[in-house]
Each structure stands twice: as structure tokens, then as C-alpha cells.
Design an enzyme around this catalytic site. Sequence first.
Site, PDB file in Angstrom:
ATOM      1  N   ASP A   1      -4.251   2.523  -4.840  1.00  0.00           N
ATOM      2  CA  ASP A   1      -2.789   2.599  -4.719  1.00  0.00           C
ATOM      3  C   ASP A   1      -2.236   1.366  -4.002  1.00  0.00           C
ATOM      4  OD1 ASP A   1      -3.834   3.117  -2.241  1.00  0.00           O
ATOM      5  OD2 ASP A   1      -2.733   4.978  -1.895  1.00  0.00           O
TER       6      ASP A   1
ATOM      7  N   ASN B   1      -2.742  13.888  -3.875  1.00  0.00           N
ATOM      8  CA  ASN B   1      -4.009  14.261  -4.524  1.00  0.00           C
ATOM      9  C   ASN B   1      -4.533  15.601  -3.995  1.00  0.00           C
ATOM     10  OD1 ASN B   1      -4.068  11.941  -6.075  1.00  0.00           O
ATOM     11  ND2 ASN B   1      -5.333  10.804  -4.612  1.00  0.00           N
TER      12      ASN B   1
ATOM     13  N   ASP C   1       0.862  -1.176   0.000  1.00  0.00           N
ATOM     14  CA  ASP C   1       0.000   0.000   0.000  1.00  0.00           C
ATOM     15  C   ASP C   1       0.903   1.231   0.000  1.00  0.00           C
ATOM     16  OD1 ASP C   1      -2.160   1.671   0.128  1.00  0.00           O
ATOM     17  OD2 ASP C   1      -2.528   1.370   2.260  1.00  0.00           O
TER      18      ASP C   1
END
Length: 301
Positions: free
Chosen positions: A222, A187, A179
Amino acid sequence: MSDKKRFQDHTQTIQFRAIKDAKKADVRKAFLTVIRGGGNDLGKHIVVEKPVVMGRAPDCDLTIQDLGTSWHHARITPKGDGAYVIEDLNSTNGTRINGVLIEEPWNLREGEKIFLGEAVVRFGLADEMDLGFQSEVSQLVGTDPLTGLESKRGFDNALDYALEIARRLEQPLAVLMMDMDGVKAINDKHGHLFGAHAIGETGRIIARVVGKDGHACRFGGDEFTVFLTGHDKPAGVRVAEKIRAEVEAAEVLKDGIRLSISISIGVASFPEDGEHVLELVAAADAALYRAKGAGKNRVST
């Protein structure tokens, strides 16, 4: 140059291209397509420009992940003048053409179906345009467009098959759950296109590190997952640590902005942490949560 002359030159160029494309279309090449098999095999294809060996072995030109297929099952050889001959390589279950067992070399005809265990491979002829179209479709279906990694469906089928082989041969297999750390921050600060770029670059790093030792895919968002054949837990940890270090050290740039990325990884192994896929994934996922809880950007077991 007059408009009339420009028009004539343009028309001539189009005609030359059309003639060139027509000549290409006249040249047909032999190819093989897997039309029945495991999800990871279905749609695989290869152009027959030299002898092609089919079987389960990793060094085969066309690898078939079917337990009824022998390690080196059959070979197709171009003989010139459009002739292609298939011969069985002393396989356990034999090679069948259109369902009929062959006992000596067989001259293949267009459209014939080759049975290798439960898998079926079609022999065909196509021009370069058709072959290009087939390659593009296979690429679209079989890969994740953001990272270029194997599709989740293909990965799952490959893992099922690899685990069955590991069980039969009593060999280890490592599973990594990963992860990325901080994609939400990217973002929020720069926008989702920057986050997507970071994910794509991370996928390419993972692919480069894993190489031919296993398979990798984007699990979702992700998150990534990897399995490594022939790797016990310490070997899996070494690969995971290499991935972690390379991701952390990567110079990821977009529009002149450097993106700092890192990744947390959990490692589990067969048979130590489970006998089945769901057990191994759950164990690797639990290890991943331990890595996150211990401060991120680390490998845990």
C-alpha cells in the site's frame, strides 16, 4: 423456430463474422515500435495514421527518453497509397535508417530500423488483430494491474532520466513517498479484497492529481511513489497535500460498505535533499516516517 433453422442462422452468423475478420486482416496499418532504448521506452508503439514526430520533447507523438535524441528529432508522414516518408528535423546526431545516415526524405519499407541517438525504432505493417495483441501485451507489461499506474521498472527508468534532465537544465524535481493509513484494519475487518480495492482506488486518485506533471507508481503493498518534474519542495508539498485531501475525502465503496482511507506523504526535492535517486528516495522516506510519527494523514518534509 425449428432446430434446423436455428442451426442455419447460427452458422450464417459465424460465417459473416469470419468474413468481417478476414476483411480486417487484409487492411494493414503502419506502426512504430521502440525495440532498443531505456526500460521505460522499450516496447512503446504508435500507429502512423497522421504525421508522427519522434523526439525527447513531451509534445512529441512518440517520446524517446534518450539523451542522444534531439528534442524534435524526426517526422514520419503518410503520403497515401501505402507510402510513408521519414525526414530528419535538423537533429544534432542525425537520423539513420538501418545504420545509414539520411540527408533527405526517405521512403520507409516494412521492417526498416530507425536510429535516433542510441534508441532504435522499427517501422512495420500489421492488421488490427496484431495491433490489438501488441497493445494488450504492452499494457500488461507496463502497468500495475491493481492500480493502473506505471510499472515500478518503468517508473525507475523514467526517474533516472528525469533527474538527469533536471541536472542538465538546473531545474528542480520533487519526489514523494506515500504510505496508506489503516489498510491492515480494512483487511482484518472486511478481508483482503476490500483492502486491495482501497489500494486500487487510491492509486487512481494519485494518477488523477499528478496528471502530466510527473509519474506515479505503486512502490509495493500500500505504498506509492511520485516524482514531479519542474517542482521545487513547496510545489511538491502542494501536490502532496492535494493528494492527501482527495484520498481522505474519497467515497470508496465496495459491496455497499464504505471504506475510510487516508494517506501519509513525505516530500524531498532535487537538488536540496540530494543529487542522486537513492538520496532523494531516502530523504522522502525519512519525511514519510516523520508524517507517520506525527499522527498520520499528513504531509511532512
